[in-house]
Scaffold this motif. Structure first.
Motif, PDB file in Angstrom:
ATOM      1  N   SER A 321      -3.476  -1.930   8.099  1.00 50.69           N
ATOM      2  CA  SER A 321      -3.389  -0.514   8.436  1.00 50.69           C
ATOM      3  C   SER A 321      -2.079   0.037   7.883  1.00 50.69           C
ATOM      4  O   SER A 321      -1.103  -0.696   7.727  1.00 50.69           O
ATOM      5  CB  SER A 321      -3.447  -0.335   9.943  1.00 50.69           C
ATOM      6  OG  SER A 321      -2.258  -0.822  10.517  1.00 50.69           O
ATOM      7  N   PRO A 322      -2.051   1.323   7.571  1.00 52.11           N
ATOM      8  CA  PRO A 322      -0.835   1.908   7.012  1.00 52.11           C
ATOM      9  C   PRO A 322       0.385   1.682   7.905  1.00 52.11           C
ATOM     10  O   PRO A 322       1.493   1.465   7.413  1.00 52.11           O
ATOM     11  CB  PRO A 322      -1.172   3.395   6.908  1.00 52.11           C
ATOM     12  CG  PRO A 322      -2.646   3.467   6.868  1.00 52.11           C
ATOM     13  CD  PRO A 322      -3.140   2.296   7.647  1.00 52.11           C
ATOM     14  N   VAL A 325       1.663  -1.845   7.458  1.00 56.12           N
ATOM     15  CA  VAL A 325       2.293  -2.012   6.155  1.00 56.12           C
ATOM     16  C   VAL A 325       3.663  -1.336   6.141  1.00 56.12           C
ATOM     17  O   VAL A 325       4.634  -1.874   5.621  1.00 56.12           O
ATOM     18  CB  VAL A 325       1.391  -1.443   5.036  1.00 56.12           C
ATOM     19  CG1 VAL A 325       2.095  -1.494   3.700  1.00 56.12           C
ATOM     20  CG2 VAL A 325       0.095  -2.224   4.973  1.00 56.12           C
ATOM     21  N   GLU A 326       3.743  -0.179   6.778  1.00 55.83           N
ATOM     22  CA  GLU A 326       5.021   0.530   6.816  1.00 55.83           C
ATOM     23  C   GLU A 326       6.054  -0.273   7.604  1.00 55.83           C
ATOM     24  O   GLU A 326       7.214  -0.366   7.208  1.00 55.83           O
ATOM     25  CB  GLU A 326       4.823   1.912   7.438  1.00 55.83           C
ATOM     26  CG  GLU A 326       5.897   2.884   7.005  1.00 55.83           C
ATOM     27  CD  GLU A 326       5.433   4.328   7.175  1.00 55.83           C
ATOM     28  OE1 GLU A 326       6.294   5.179   7.385  1.00 55.83           O
ATOM     29  OE2 GLU A 326       4.218   4.579   7.110  1.00 55.83           O
ATOM     30  N   GLU A 329       7.267  -2.936   5.511  1.00 52.61           N
ATOM     31  CA  GLU A 329       8.161  -2.415   4.485  1.00 52.61           C
ATOM     32  C   GLU A 329       9.567  -2.275   5.043  1.00 52.61           C
ATOM     33  O   GLU A 329      10.549  -2.667   4.423  1.00 52.61           O
ATOM     34  CB  GLU A 329       7.652  -1.046   4.009  1.00 52.61           C
ATOM     35  CG  GLU A 329       8.522  -0.446   2.926  1.00 52.61           C
ATOM     36  CD  GLU A 329       8.280   1.049   2.737  1.00 52.61           C
ATOM     37  OE1 GLU A 329       7.312   1.584   3.308  1.00 52.61           O
ATOM     38  OE2 GLU A 329       9.077   1.656   2.016  1.00 52.61           O
TER      39      GLU A 329
ATOM     40  N   LEU B  89       9.791  -1.282  -2.558  1.00 50.89           N
ATOM     41  CA  LEU B  89       8.955  -1.469  -1.376  1.00 50.89           C
ATOM     42  C   LEU B  89       8.051  -0.265  -1.141  1.00 50.89           C
ATOM     43  O   LEU B  89       6.904  -0.416  -0.743  1.00 50.89           O
ATOM     44  CB  LEU B  89       9.828  -1.722  -0.140  1.00 50.89           C
ATOM     45  CG  LEU B  89      10.465  -3.111  -0.099  1.00 50.89           C
ATOM     46  CD1 LEU B  89      11.442  -3.208   1.054  1.00 50.89           C
ATOM     47  CD2 LEU B  89       9.402  -4.203   0.027  1.00 50.89           C
ATOM     48  N   ARG B  93       4.108  -0.469  -0.871  1.00 47.65           N
ATOM     49  CA  ARG B  93       3.372   0.042   0.284  1.00 47.65           C
ATOM     50  C   ARG B  93       2.249   0.971  -0.180  1.00 47.65           C
ATOM     51  O   ARG B  93       1.116   0.881   0.270  1.00 47.65           O
ATOM     52  CB  ARG B  93       4.325   0.797   1.215  1.00 47.65           C
ATOM     53  CG  ARG B  93       3.683   1.150   2.554  1.00 47.65           C
ATOM     54  CD  ARG B  93       3.767   2.612   2.918  1.00 47.65           C
ATOM     55  NE  ARG B  93       5.116   3.144   2.809  1.00 47.65           N
ATOM     56  CZ  ARG B  93       5.364   4.411   2.553  1.00 47.65           C
ATOM     57  NH1 ARG B  93       4.382   5.251   2.341  1.00 47.65           N
ATOM     58  NH2 ARG B  93       6.609   4.829   2.461  1.00 47.65           N
ATOM     59  N   VAL B  96      -0.521  -1.130  -1.596  1.00 53.04           N
ATOM     60  CA  VAL B  96      -1.275  -1.928  -0.620  1.00 53.04           C
ATOM     61  C   VAL B  96      -2.188  -1.039   0.213  1.00 53.04           C
ATOM     62  O   VAL B  96      -3.296  -1.419   0.572  1.00 53.04           O
ATOM     63  CB  VAL B  96      -0.299  -2.730   0.279  1.00 53.04           C
ATOM     64  CG1 VAL B  96      -1.028  -3.341   1.461  1.00 53.04           C
ATOM     65  CG2 VAL B  96       0.376  -3.824  -0.531  1.00 53.04           C
ATOM     66  N   THR B  97      -1.751   0.192   0.496  1.00 52.80           N
ATOM     67  CA  THR B  97      -2.587   1.056   1.326  1.00 52.80           C
ATOM     68  C   THR B  97      -3.518   1.927   0.490  1.00 52.80           C
ATOM     69  O   THR B  97      -4.256   2.743   1.022  1.00 52.80           O
ATOM     70  CB  THR B  97      -1.724   1.958   2.222  1.00 52.80           C
ATOM     71  OG1 THR B  97      -0.793   2.661   1.385  1.00 52.80           O
ATOM     72  CG2 THR B  97      -0.972   1.159   3.243  1.00 52.80           C
TER      73      THR B  97
END
Lengths: 343, 357
Positions: A321-322, A325-326, A329, B89, B93, B96-97
């Motif tokens: 899910s975003p 992932v965030e 990060e 990064l 990101r 990946v999304t």
């Protein structure tokens, strides 16, 4: 006197919504829905006739009600819906032939709208990036829904030739997607691990269910003769779609794909027919210039927005899910930059 | 084998305006002659062969054209480490999304700039030491058609031309190449080609790209050029059916004849294992001094010195409307382009000191 519209395939999601949409229009007197099974969803004021379009009964319905517009949405996409490929082919092809035969004999008919599919273009390496309506398929589909649809279109062309007084609109839709609609594509993207053909990344186009119904509605209430591609703006890659859905791709080598596909069909997981595999290998793009210029229609949802509306509504338990992932990060960023300042 | 044997024909006429002279007058100009490039209009750029555009002060703003990775061959100071990590990064990101755009042809500009071109940059800068000439002949904006010779057994020449225009052209132009259907049929290769901006060599795709203002690249010799024996090096093969000329005429964009010198020597093809090629479904199966005898080692290209010369544009705006329907004109123009490239090749060849330097 208002319009009298007959809608085939009314017991399925899009047909039902179409019937309801038409009953809300004050200029339409009667809406008659036809299907082999009774509708589960609300079809508004529409009258339901339980009839098989493979059967001459359809002719009596058309004559008795003085139907002037026929919306043919009865071509089905997967054998599962029909109970086998033989039945599917019969419903699609013989059903269309019967329906058109009935229309040809009915003097009241003025307009015919056919929901077709962009899969009639096939999919393969010799395809141009975008198919316009006049381009001949380079890889004609040889099986399944795509082949049925190509045959249906051929019969519709024959009908248009024999009844030049009838306005015939054929709509070649990209894959429908959205919060509600159920298609082989929606079940495909709902798989936790999404199998893909290794070494290829198909280009996909979608049409949001609301936009698709809007086009069907427009062409039902006014004359737009001809053949139109219908798709949302833009393209997304299969890999991108899988990422947008927060899924994980499972690349399979071509020899494995066939076996895996058959296993998935028999398990009822997803449609992985040879035609679908070709599509998921090479993808397809359709040019919608004519839709914009002649139908004056601009879909509200782009391909990507339509897909995202599907992802949000289904609340797919996203592996990537975003938010996750965030978070990753940020963690990685702070780790790496601290390491960097120490050095 | 001494290569200076090749004697240029009519070597002192630079622009080779032989075959067809554009018909002047009688027709109205297209409204869109703004991006037309005048010959010698490259004065805006004083150093056309500068190694690499100066790093743009590395501001915080994130522009897709800006590369976060250290660029090969550059000796400027690296941007701040933290900033680079953050940018890297952010990029990861988004990837990946799935938060990125591709165009109708499947071209992924961000991926191309930052990932797909990366392995070829060292090859371009250090291995082949590619030198470009006449970059000012490629317009900064608007459609244009780059037509070049194809060679080298493996078609790296197209990728090198792409790197040249992306990294060394002042407008950092993406070259959208037209490939054979075999390219899109081959796993991984086809995927790579689409993502890096290529599409099928078909009139509809070529016209869509050119009228959309893209810089399009074609190698009309196709496999005949790439898979020709070493003994026929720098001899242009037949130029297809001239479809590319018709597309340029239709879109009224200039044709830029381009000569690529150096690619012929990377894998000198001494023989062709036809039976094996037929078995594998390939147009040819190369036998070079090193391949397949040395296995994977034989796949290392020889480090020849490359020169890519972009010639003076052949303008198509002055031809009357509908000229693309005139087969004779299309054939003549195709011949003119072919002749121009052949002469450019000979000219660059006599100037080259040796194969490797």
């Amino acid at each position: 006197m208002g319009q009298v519209v007959l809608v085939t395939g009314v017991s399925r999601y899009l047909g039902g919504r179409m019937a309801k949409l038409l009953t809300d229009d004050p200029n339409i007197d009667r809406v008659i829905g036809v299907d082999v099974v009774p509708p589960r969803a609300d079809i508004g004021r529409a009258e339901f006739v339980r009839a098989d379009i493979r059967n001459p009964i359809i002719s009596k319905v058309i004559n008795a009600a003085d139907v002037d517009t026929v919306v043919h949405m009865g071509v089905i996409a997967t054998p599962v819906q029909a109970g086998g490929r033989v039945a599917m082919k019969e419903i699609n092809v013989i059903g269309t032939m019967q329906l058109l035969a009935a229309c040809q004999k009915a003097p009241s008919i003025q307009r015919l709208v056919v929901k077709s599919t962009s899969s009639v273009y096939g999919a393969g390496p010799r395809d141009p990036a975008m198919f316009s309506e006049d381009v001949e398929p380079r890889h004609s589909p040889s099986t399944g829904w795509a082949k049925d649809s190509a045959e249906v279109e051929a019969y519709v062309r024959g009908f248009a030739r024999r009844r030049p007084d009838v306005t015939v609109t054929t709509l070649r839709f990209a894959n429908f997607i959205g919060p509600q609609v159920q298609t082989p594509m929606t079940s495909y993207f709902s798989l936790p691990l999404v199998p893909v053909v290794a070494g290829y990344d198909a280009r996909l186009q979608f049409i949001h269910e609301d936009d698709g119904l809007d086009v069907l509605y427009r062409t039902t209430i006014a004359d737009y003769p001809g053949l139109f591609n219908v798709a949302g703006e833009g393209i997304i890659a299969l890999s991108q779609a899988i990422r947008l859905a927060g899924r994980v791709a499972l690349p399979l080598l071509p020899p494995v794909v066939g076996v895996a596909g058959r296993a998935m069909i028999s398990a009822g997981l997803a449609d992985f027919s040879p035609e679908q595999v070709r599509f998921l290998t090479y993808g397809r793009g359709i040019d919608t210039t004519r839709m914009v210029e002649e139908l004056g229609f601009r879909p509200e949802y782009s391909t990507r927005e339509a897909f995202e509306s599907f992802v949000e509504a289904r609340d797919l338990n996203r592996v990537l899910s975003p938010d996750r992932v965030e978070a990753a990060e940020e963690t990685l960023g702070s780790l790496l930059t601290r390491g960097g300042s120490r050095a | 084998m001494p290569e200076a044997r090749i004697i240029p024909i009519a070597g002192n006429e630079p622009s080779a305006q032989g075959g067809v002279t554009p018909l002047r007058g009688g027709t109205e100009h297209t409204p869109k002659d703004a991006p037309r490039l005048k010959a010698g209009g490259g004065s805006a750029r004083t150093k056309p062969r500068a190694k690499r555009p100066e790093p743009e002060a590395e501001a915080e703003v994130e522009s897709p054209a800006e590369s976060f990775a250290p660029l090969p061959g550059s000796d400027y100071e690296q941007p701040d480490w933290d900033e680079r990590v953050a940018r890297g990064l952010r990029f990861l990101r988004r990837r990946v999304t799935g938060d990125y755009e591709i165009d109708d042809f499947g071209f992924d500009p961000e991926l191309t700039d930052k990932v797909l071109m990366e392995p070829f940059r060292p090859l371009y800068e250090k291995w082949f030491r590619v030198e470009t000439r006449g970059l000012e002949n490629v317009p900064d904006t608007g459609g244009a058609l780059v037509v070049a010779n194809h060679s080298g057994t493996v078609a790296i020449d197209s990728v090198m031309t792409q790197v040249a225009l992306l990294d060394h052209h002042p407008a950092r132009r993406h070259l959208r190449m037209l490939g054979a259907d075999l390219v899109f049929q081959t796993p991984f290769v086809g995927e790579y080609a689409r993502k890096s901006g290529s599409t099928l060599a078909s009139s509809s795709d070529a016209q869509a790209l050119l009228t959309g203002g893209e810089l399009v690249g074609v190698w009309p010799e196709g496999f005949k050029g790439v898979g020709k024996p070493y003994s026929e090096r720098y001899k242009l093969q037949r130029f297809g059916r001239g479809g590319f000329v018709a597309a340029a005429l239709h879109a009224r964009v200039p044709i830029i004849p381009t000569a690529i010198v150096g690619a012929e020597e990377i894998y000198p093809m001494l023989g062709d294992a036809r039976t094996l090629a037929r078995l594998l479904g390939l147009p040819y199966f190369p036998l070079t001094p090193t391949f397949p005898w040395l296995g994977p080692l034989g796949m290392i290209p020889l480090p020849s010195k490359w020169i890519i010369m972009f010639g003076e544009p052949i303008h198509t705006e002055d031809f009357p409307e509908g000229s693309e329907e005139d087969p004779m004109l299309v054939f003549n123009l195709t011949d003119q382009v072919r002749e121009t490239i052949q002469q450019q090749l000979y000219r660059v060849l006599v100037q080259r000191r040796s194969i490797f330097f």
